[in-house]
Motif scaffolding. Structure first.
Motif, PDB file in Angstrom:
ATOM      1  N   TRP A   9       0.774  -1.238   0.000  1.00 22.24           N
ATOM      2  CA  TRP A   9       0.000   0.000   0.000  1.00 22.24           C
ATOM      3  C   TRP A   9       0.809   1.294   0.000  1.00 22.24           C
ATOM      4  O   TRP A   9       0.214   2.368   0.030  1.00 22.24           O
ATOM      5  CB  TRP A   9      -0.946   0.030   1.221  1.00 22.24           C
TER       6      TRP A   9
ATOM      7  N   ASP B 148      -7.924   1.313  -0.152  1.00 25.50           N
ATOM      8  CA  ASP B 148      -9.295   1.272  -0.685  1.00 25.50           C
ATOM      9  C   ASP B 148     -10.228   1.826   0.385  1.00 25.50           C
ATOM     10  O   ASP B 148      -9.987   1.633   1.581  1.00 25.50           O
ATOM     11  CB  ASP B 148      -9.685  -0.183  -0.972  1.00 25.50           C
TER      12      ASP B 148
ATOM     13  N   ARG C 129     -10.149   1.090   4.430  1.00 23.58           N
ATOM     14  CA  ARG C 129      -9.747  -0.146   5.106  1.00 23.58           C
ATOM     15  C   ARG C 129      -8.456   0.039   5.891  1.00 23.58           C
ATOM     16  O   ARG C 129      -8.268  -0.555   6.935  1.00 23.58           O
ATOM     17  CB  ARG C 129      -9.603  -1.265   4.082  1.00 23.58           C
TER      18      ARG C 129
ATOM     19  N   LEU D 188      -8.165   4.990  -2.668  1.00 24.31           N
ATOM     20  CA  LEU D 188      -8.249   4.349  -3.984  1.00 24.31           C
ATOM     21  C   LEU D 188      -9.714   4.312  -4.439  1.00 24.31           C
ATOM     22  O   LEU D 188     -10.358   3.268  -4.458  1.00 24.31           O
ATOM     23  CB  LEU D 188      -7.626   2.955  -3.917  1.00 24.31           C
TER      24      LEU D 188
ATOM     25  N   ARG E  63     -18.703  -5.722 -10.695  1.00 22.75           N
ATOM     26  CA  ARG E  63     -18.460  -4.597  -9.792  1.00 22.75           C
ATOM     27  C   ARG E  63     -19.476  -3.479  -9.978  1.00 22.75           C
ATOM     28  O   ARG E  63     -19.229  -2.332  -9.610  1.00 22.75           O
ATOM     29  CB  ARG E  63     -17.042  -4.041  -9.997  1.00 22.75           C
TER      30      ARG E  63
ATOM     31  N   LYS F 276     -11.051   5.892 -10.635  1.00 23.70           N
ATOM     32  CA  LYS F 276     -10.672   4.620 -11.266  1.00 23.70           C
ATOM     33  C   LYS F 276     -11.864   3.974 -11.954  1.00 23.70           C
ATOM     34  O   LYS F 276     -12.994   4.356 -11.679  1.00 23.70           O
ATOM     35  CB  LYS F 276     -10.068   3.686 -10.219  1.00 23.70           C
ATOM     36  N   HIS F 277     -11.678   3.013 -12.827  1.00 25.06           N
ATOM     37  CA  HIS F 277     -10.415   2.520 -13.354  1.00 25.06           C
ATOM     38  C   HIS F 277     -10.371   3.030 -14.781  1.00 25.06           C
ATOM     39  O   HIS F 277     -11.247   2.669 -15.572  1.00 25.06           O
ATOM     40  CB  HIS F 277     -10.357   0.994 -13.324  1.00 25.06           C
TER      41      HIS F 277
ATOM     42  N   ARG G 200     -10.377  -9.804 -16.761  1.00 25.84           N
ATOM     43  CA  ARG G 200     -10.141  -8.352 -16.652  1.00 25.84           C
ATOM     44  C   ARG G 200      -8.686  -7.947 -16.851  1.00 25.84           C
ATOM     45  O   ARG G 200      -8.406  -6.818 -17.220  1.00 25.84           O
ATOM     46  CB  ARG G 200     -10.640  -7.826 -15.306  1.00 25.84           C
TER      47      ARG G 200
ATOM     48  N   MET H 255      -6.412   6.004 -11.318  1.00 24.45           N
ATOM     49  CA  MET H 255      -5.852   4.650 -11.375  1.00 24.45           C
ATOM     50  C   MET H 255      -6.147   4.093 -12.755  1.00 24.45           C
ATOM     51  O   MET H 255      -7.304   4.102 -13.198  1.00 24.45           O
ATOM     52  CB  MET H 255      -6.483   3.754 -10.313  1.00 24.45           C
TER      53      MET H 255
ATOM     54  N   TYR I  40      -6.806  -2.526 -15.518  1.00 23.35           N
ATOM     55  CA  TYR I  40      -6.129  -3.748 -15.973  1.00 23.35           C
ATOM     56  C   TYR I  40      -6.270  -3.952 -17.472  1.00 23.35           C
ATOM     57  O   TYR I  40      -5.380  -4.448 -18.146  1.00 23.35           O
ATOM     58  CB  TYR I  40      -6.764  -4.976 -15.309  1.00 23.35           C
TER      59      TYR I  40
ATOM     60  N   ASP J 197      -3.531  -0.034 -11.563  1.00 29.31           N
ATOM     61  CA  ASP J 197      -4.297  -0.951 -10.731  1.00 29.31           C
ATOM     62  C   ASP J 197      -3.301  -2.016 -10.250  1.00 29.31           C
ATOM     63  O   ASP J 197      -2.234  -2.213 -10.848  1.00 29.31           O
ATOM     64  CB  ASP J 197      -5.473  -1.569 -11.484  1.00 29.31           C
ATOM     65  N   TRP J 198      -3.685  -2.710  -9.169  1.00 27.02           N
ATOM     66  CA  TRP J 198      -2.727  -3.577  -8.482  1.00 27.02           C
ATOM     67  C   TRP J 198      -2.254  -4.737  -9.377  1.00 27.02           C
ATOM     68  O   TRP J 198      -3.028  -5.586  -9.761  1.00 27.02           O
ATOM     69  CB  TRP J 198      -3.347  -4.066  -7.174  1.00 27.02           C
TER      70      TRP J 198
ATOM     71  N   SER K 166     -12.041  -5.770  -3.315  1.00 26.25           N
ATOM     72  CA  SER K 166     -11.193  -4.742  -2.701  1.00 26.25           C
ATOM     73  C   SER K 166     -12.016  -3.646  -2.038  1.00 26.25           C
ATOM     74  O   SER K 166     -11.474  -2.859  -1.267  1.00 26.25           O
ATOM     75  CB  SER K 166     -10.248  -4.152  -3.745  1.00 26.25           C
TER      76      SER K 166
ATOM     77  N   PHE L 270      -5.713 -13.721  -8.148  1.00 24.99           N
ATOM     78  CA  PHE L 270      -6.587 -13.312  -7.063  1.00 24.99           C
ATOM     79  C   PHE L 270      -7.549 -14.426  -6.630  1.00 24.99           C
ATOM     80  O   PHE L 270      -8.511 -14.179  -5.941  1.00 24.99           O
ATOM     81  CB  PHE L 270      -7.384 -12.071  -7.463  1.00 24.99           C
TER      82      PHE L 270
ATOM     83  N   GLU M 160     -16.183  -8.232  -6.729  1.00 29.20           N
ATOM     84  CA  GLU M 160     -15.092  -8.042  -7.670  1.00 29.20           C
ATOM     85  C   GLU M 160     -14.559  -9.416  -8.068  1.00 29.20           C
ATOM     86  O   GLU M 160     -14.680 -10.375  -7.324  1.00 29.20           O
ATOM     87  CB  GLU M 160     -13.978  -7.250  -6.960  1.00 29.20           C
TER      88      GLU M 160
HETATM   89  C1  BGC Z   1      -8.839  -3.396  -7.758  1.00 27.86           C
HETATM   90  C2  BGC Z   1      -8.702  -1.925  -7.392  1.00 27.86           C
HETATM   91  C3  BGC Z   1      -8.159  -1.796  -5.996  1.00 27.86           C
HETATM   92  C4  BGC Z   1      -6.835  -2.554  -5.906  1.00 27.86           C
HETATM   93  C5  BGC Z   1      -6.220  -2.484  -4.529  1.00 27.86           C
HETATM   94  C6  BGC Z   1      -7.572  -4.169  -7.497  1.00 27.86           C
HETATM   95  O1  BGC Z   1      -7.772  -5.528  -7.659  1.00 27.86           O
HETATM   96  O2  BGC Z   1      -9.227  -3.517  -9.104  1.00 27.86           O
HETATM   97  O3  BGC Z   1      -9.947  -1.281  -7.509  1.00 27.86           O
HETATM   98  O4  BGC Z   1      -8.015  -0.450  -5.644  1.00 27.86           O
HETATM   99  O5  BGC Z   1      -7.062  -3.909  -6.221  1.00 27.86           O
HETATM  100  O6  BGC Z   1      -6.972  -3.209  -3.620  1.00 27.86           O
END
Ligand code: BGC
Length: 815
Positions: free
Chosen positions: A42, A59, A65, A113, A127, A160-161, A171, A204, A207, A239-240, A362, A494, A577
């Motif tokens: 982060w 997020d 969080r 985020l 989403r 985002k995104h 994605r 942001m 993907y 994005d992550w 997320s 994921f 998600e």
């Molecule tokens: C999500 C983002 C999120 C990031 C961090 C990604 O998988 O698409 O929306 O901010 O993870 O958690």
């Protein structure tokens, strides 16, 4: 616009820019390259040599969080973004933003985020609940309010995104083929509006790929459109795990690659410069953007933060409740079934007891408390007037062990010595990067045991399961049921976040009698992981009752009451998600339950607890239907406010609700890696209108507890003045919606578009006037031939009313 900020560049901005330039000048190539790469999940590294602290992101969008993924670091959980959009109130979104900034500051977070401003292109989008609307203008206005509020609290946002991340299937790789006109008029439009009105400090990038170029390398859309045409001066974070190449990303305008420590930037970026692949000036621009952000949020020494006087503190619990009731959409209310009359109420449904307050992925946060509909109504109704029946249990699979479990995490080394213990507020454990219990390191950590007791609330066979990858041992009440290895079914990084738990044990237990439970996991993380994450869950499912018996019990309760309130819901296996939906039906036997209850009691009120549209095949057979979205932590209290009539439900649909079979644009599954946006500019209500189909409930629809007469509309240029009267017996709030319909329309243009809206309040019998300014953009189309906006002169009908289908007064204007 209430959400609009001040002038573009102030003397303070210029002073900050000078500090940024000086700091940049002091950094060598290695330090600069390091700054652009996440140091962990982060945050970015601190650079003490220029007085820069570590920048922390989190997020988003319904709460903050923080850097730990755990229920023992709670946050206020506001209603889902679809709910916020249903308020049609940018000023309320702005107040939500101010609260979130306060939460961010409390948790040491500098950048949120959020918000998610992708569009509801298909109702199947996983989403959907996390985005605002099918309409770009409503999305942009709500998003502007939100961004302004967060930044007013001195915290950054990442809109985002960017862009066209409107579905979840494949994605990471999907190539969305979107025509320029649709991009400009729909998918880019909310970003553009927010950049113009709220000046976000970040975006942001998504993907997905758009028209053949992955978004983290999309030089045209990022450097030319976002920065060049629109003047965006914030930072652009991937994005992550979305950044794929070093030179491609930095040249495509990507400033920061997240998460770290292993990314395409850092050492790789410094090397690319030394090898002559990337110009150092390009790296400098990215660093400048990051330093500007750091200066704005107050972590760059010598620079005055963008906000020096913080807004007054906000009561998060009260705001969560206010937004929820302002968001509830009453789509049907026959014979004034609501508000409830005095008498007995039978409350029915699994989600009435175990509230479903937020969507998965997320966007997950951990509220300190949740108020279920059962809690809310128990507190609000006179004693002895409320009964409860489960009716139907839609969860077909195991959920994270929670109610009745008392757990802790014990960490051991390879010799079995305890090296540390961590708290475990529920059965989900997720330790990212260095976020490990005190004294524990990744090098020493060999096993984690979730151990404690479970006290069942029902007698019968309880199922226990495991979510996660690797070796596990599961013991319940002294019996070891599983001692083996679990492998992922899908090749998605994921999968442990979004996959389903595996059932591994079934134990006959007695209500009220605690038993010991233990789940041990051998931690075996590959060395080359970009970030080390220890994550797994102990899952559980209550004994399954006979579904017909459950419905029969609910029917008996409904018969015995004056009103039946049935809460139906989706589950986190339906809306999250990481995947799209395959249908819009309510899971389990919930449709059968509503039909049976409605047949037993004509006064049946259905509360639909879902973040996005579901089919309501029984809707004509029940007295009232109230959509509560994912209502956030105070949802049950807000529901009681609205059902009892203490407040009216304030929401209007931000998206069309209809059946999947009738919905014009639904496709989310790519073909050969491509998803074609063939419908062009016709999504949402424009597509329904084009096809000549009537949905179940149109865009903008929603009832309150009073009646409104639209008396007159006058236009002067692009100013629309509307007069209306509250004809009911109580005070109320109305969302006045202005649609713009070109009179001589070229068929490539939608019949009408939302061009403005405003909320008004009036007491019984009172008249109220409101002026809505229509933006120039409402009269423009993107002309693909000249590759520019084109103002379409001519005659327009201005149609004002209560929804796209309920237009009450009209006027004509010539422009
Ligand atoms: C999500 C983002 C999120 C990031 C961090 C990604 O998988 O698409 O929306 O901010 O993870 O958690």
């Amino acid at each position: 616009m209430a959400e609009t900020l001040g002038p573009r560049s102030t003397p303070a901005d210029e002073a900050r820019e000078a500090v940024v330039a000086a700091a940049l000048g002091k950094l060598d190539l290695d330090a600069k390259s390091r700054l652009l790469s996440g140091q962990d999940m982060w945050s970015l590294p601190a650079l003490p040599e220029i007085g820069l602290d570590s920048l922390v992101m989190s997020d988003g969008p319904i709460g903050v969080r923080g850097v730990r993924w755990t229920a023992d670091d709670p946050s206020v959980a506001l209603p889902s973004p679809t709910a916020l959009a249903a308020t049609w109130d940018p000023a309320l979104a702005r107040r939500a933003g101010v609260l979130l900034a306060q939460e961010a500051r409390r948790k040491g977070v500098h950048v949120l985020l959020a918000p998610t401003v992708n569009l509801h292109r298909s109702p199947l989008g996983g989403r959907h609940f996390e985005a605002y609307s099918e309409d770009p203008y409503l999305t942009g206005r709500i998003g502007s309010g939100y961004v302004s509020g967060v930044q007013e609290g001195g915290v950054g946002t990442t809109v985002k995104h960017f862009v066209a991340n409107d579905a979840e299937t494949d994605r990471f790789t999907v190539n969305n083929l979107v025509g320029e006109r649709a991009l400009r008029e729909l998918y880019l439009a909310p970003f553009e509006l927010i950049v113009e009105h709220a000046r976000p400090w970040g975006v942001m990038t998504a993907y997905n790929t758009v028209n053949g170029t992955t978004m983290t390398e999309h030089r045209r859309l990022v450097n030319e459109v976002l920065r060049g045409e629109w003047g965006f001066d914030g930072f652009n974070v991937s994005d992550w795990m979305a950044a794929r190449s070093t030179a491609g990303a930095v040249e495509g305008g990507l400033d920061v690659a997240m998460p770290g420590p292993r990314t395409v930037y850092g050492e790789a970026l410094a090397r690319a410069v030394r090898d002559g692949e990337v110009e150092e000036a390009t790296v400098d621009e990215a660093v400048r953007n990051v330093l500007r952000l750091a200066a704005r949020v107050g972590i760059l020494e010598g620079a005055e933060p963008a906000v020096t006087e913080l807004p007054d503190s906000v009561d998060g619990v009260a705001l969560a409740r206010e937004i929820a009731r302002r968001a509830f959409v009453l789509v049907r209310n026959e014979r004034d079934a609501l508000p409830l009359k005095p008498g007995k109420v039978a409350l029915i449904g699994a989600a009435a007891r175990d509230a479903r307050v937020l969507g998965g992925g997320s966007a997950t946060v951990f509220p300190a408390r949740t108020v279920s509909p059962l809690d809310g109504l128990t507190a609000a109704l006179p004693e002895g007037t409320l009964s409860y029946a489960l009716g139907a249990d839609p969860t077909t699979e195991l959920a994270v062990a929670d109610k009745g479990f008392v757990l802790r995490a014990v960490c051991r080394d390879a010799e079995g010595n305890v090296i540390g213990t961590g708290s475990a507020p529920n059965g989900h454990l997720q330790w990212m990067g260095s976020d490990l219990p005190a004294g524990v390191t990744h090098e020493a950590l060999h096993t984690v045991e979730l151990t404690g007791t479970f006290t069942p609330r029902t007698t019968g066979p309880h199922t226990f399961g495991i979510k996660g990858i690797g070796a596990f041992t599961l013991t319940v009440d002294g019996t070891t049921y599983f001692d083996d290895v679990q492998r992922p079914a899908k090749d998605d990084p994921f999968v442990t976040f979004f996959g389903a738990p595996e059932p591994r044990a079934r134990a006959a237990l007695t209500a009220g009698q605690p038993v010991d439970v233990s789940l041990t996991h051998v931690v075996d993380l590959p060395d080359d992981l970009s970030i080390k994450v220890v994550t797994f869950s102990l899952a559980h499912q209550e004994p399954q009752r006979d579904p017909d018996e459950l419905i029969a019990e609910a029917v008996a309760a409904a018969r015995d009451a004056d009103t039946a309130v049935v809460v139906v819901a989706t589950t986190d296996r339906v809306e999250s998600e990481g995947f799209d939906r395959t249908d819009l039906t309510l899971p389990g036997r919930q449709d059968d339950l509503v039909r049976a209850v409605a047949a037993a009691n004509p006064n049946t009120v259905v509360v639909v607890n879902s973040g996005s549209p579901v089919e309501l095949p029984w809707r004509a057979d029940v007295a009232a239907v109230l959509l509560s979205w994912f209502p956030g932590q105070e949802g049950g209290a807000a529901l009681a406010d609205v059902l009892t009539g203490a407040h009216e439900p304030g929401g209007r649909l931000p998206t069309t609700w209809g059946s999947l079979a009738a919905a014009p644009v639904t496709r989310v599954v790519p073909e050969n890696g491509e998803l074609r946006y063939d419908e062009g500019v016709f999504i949402g209500y424009s597509a329904w209108e084009k096809e000549g189909r009537a949905p179940s409930y149109p865009f903008g629809h929603g009832l309150g507890y009073t009646d409104w007469t639209y008396e007159a509309v006058e236009t002067r240029g692009t100013s629309v003045r509307v007069r209306l009267r509250n004809d009911g017996a109580r005070a109320g709030r109305e969302v006045v919606q202005v649609y713009l319909a070109p009179v001589d329309r070229d068929p490539g243009r939608p019949a009408r578009r939302l061009a403005g809206f405003a909320t008004v309040e009036a007491g019984p019998g009172e008249r109220v006037e409101v002026t809505v300014e229509l933006p120039r953009r409402a009269f423009e189309i993107w002309d693909e031939a000249s590759n520019a906006w084109s103002f379409v002169k001519g005659s327009y009908e201005i149609q004002v009313g209560r929804s796209i289908a309920d237009r009450r007064v009209t006027a004509t204007t010539n422009v």
